[in-house]
Design a protein around this motif. Sequence first.
Motif, short mmCIF file in Angstrom:
data_model
loop_
_atom_site.label_atom_id
_atom_site.label_comp_id
_atom_site.label_asym_id
_atom_site.label_seq_id
_atom_site.Cartn_x
_atom_site.Cartn_y
_atom_site.Cartn_z
N ALA A 88 31.17 0.79 43.19
CA ALA A 88 31.27 2.15 42.64
C ALA A 88 31.54 3.15 43.76
O ALA A 88 31.11 2.96 44.90
N GLU A 126 30.91 6.48 45.79
CA GLU A 126 29.80 7.40 46.02
C GLU A 126 30.29 8.84 45.91
O GLU A 126 31.29 9.23 46.53
N PRO A 178 21.89 3.43 41.66
CA PRO A 178 22.77 2.65 42.54
C PRO A 178 22.74 1.15 42.24
O PRO A 178 23.70 0.45 42.53
N PRO A 182 25.49 0.41 38.57
CA PRO A 182 26.63 1.30 38.31
C PRO A 182 27.54 0.80 37.19
O PRO A 182 28.04 1.60 36.39
N HIS A 214 28.05 8.49 40.71
CA HIS A 214 27.29 7.44 41.39
C HIS A 214 26.80 7.97 42.73
O HIS A 214 27.43 8.84 43.34
#
Length: 491
Positions: free
Chosen positions: A45, A47, A190, A193, A217
């Motif tokens: 994912a 950030e 986290p 995701p 995320h």
Amino acid sequence: MSEDTVRAASADVVAAPALIAGTWTSEGPQRDRIGPYLRRVVSRAPEAGPEDVRAATAFAAANAAKVAALSPATRAEILDRAATVTVERRDELARLLALELGKPLKDGRGEVARVADTFAVCAAEARRIGGENLPVAGWPRGAGNTALTFRAPVGVALAITPFNAPANLLAHKLGASFAAGNTTIVKAPPQAPAISAAVVALLIDAGMPTTAVQLLHGGGDVGAALCAAEEVGVISFTGSASTGAAVARAAGAKRLVLELGGNAATIVCEDADVPRAASVCARTGYTNSGQSCISVQRVYVHRSLFGEFVEAFEREVRELKVGDPLDPTTDVGSMVDDEAAERVVSWAAKAAADGARVLLGGVRDGATAAPTIVVDPDPGALVVTQEIFGALVAVLPYDDFDEVVAACNAGRYGLQAGLFTRDIGRIISAWRDLQVGGLIVNGSSNHRLDHLPFGGVKDSGFGRESPRWMIDDYTYVKTMTLRGMSIWGEG
């Protein structure tokens, strides 16, 4: 992103894009999620950075009125379709839960079934939103007037979801927020995701407009920035007590719904059905490897039944199948990571060093903690006083009912409790005296119906996390007074 992404769960690495300002995107620094059982990267994912937070909050504020303008009937129809789609995608979603979290397929399918139920309940609650005709004419100064209320959406909601039930708790937060007429920013855990992205994609496939939801995320820094954003009007957070306190500090003067930690106790009285109590506690003490805020952690058994219960409980726990979460026969998979599993091992060892018996377990294989039974630990042991959030159950004897209630109340948490008895007097006194948000009679602490109010007291948080009660937090009462216009008459 659509159902195709969910179906990609069989691929080596599942993409979990963000949804920002109406667009799915995978741009930005990537964070890999390593599956705790498979020991390899299972999802990836992007950030969120400060610019993503600013874009998301600005977009939400700009579109809040558009979402509020959708009729409750429209919102309800979308949520009903989402419930149907969830049932159709049950196995694919359960597989994502197994990959990212080590949750056994049978537990994952159970969670996904609850997601469908939750969306259906949210749809029903959307249809119930209304207001009141106030009795203003009952006082002389109000005579000749009419006063009405309705529940207006707050505008922008923030949903911060946990890893242990990421699909269903997202359904609660996002479903209830949309039912109330808000636009919602979701901050995914986290550790999960891909399942978070899949649930959001499912809702969009069911007709939810992208003006109504965004998905970011990241870690605690992203959550803190979102909490502090002035555009956000209400925050729903599920997680630890320490993180909940940080959320409150970052949020400032905003509405908060906090569902925090637990150290749930179940009491087995001298008139209890021991085989049934042992079976229920074994089944619900290790569901999701004990990673639930209402998981059975402490079982207090009347001394006259203590030996019988321990023997029956051990027998039931030994029957649990531990192993591959992708095996449909597995009862207990892995925990969220090695650190969580080590907490079970180390706390059990410390209890044993202080005189307790570790009857079963107390070992781990990577992130998989063997179901652990600790018998008669010291009342001050960590396994008694703190939330272990893992595959460990402590069993303790008691002699006096008032004393065991006091022992249950002694800690900092107060989420839910279980009670096995046929004595109506004890049931009433426990309901009155236990400092918890909910009591399960003739069941363990680990039981929840998603349409009932759920939440705790003390460090277990405040507010109630269930669609009907969450809608109260996601809306505010708006009053209108009609002066010189009275349905009650002028006299």
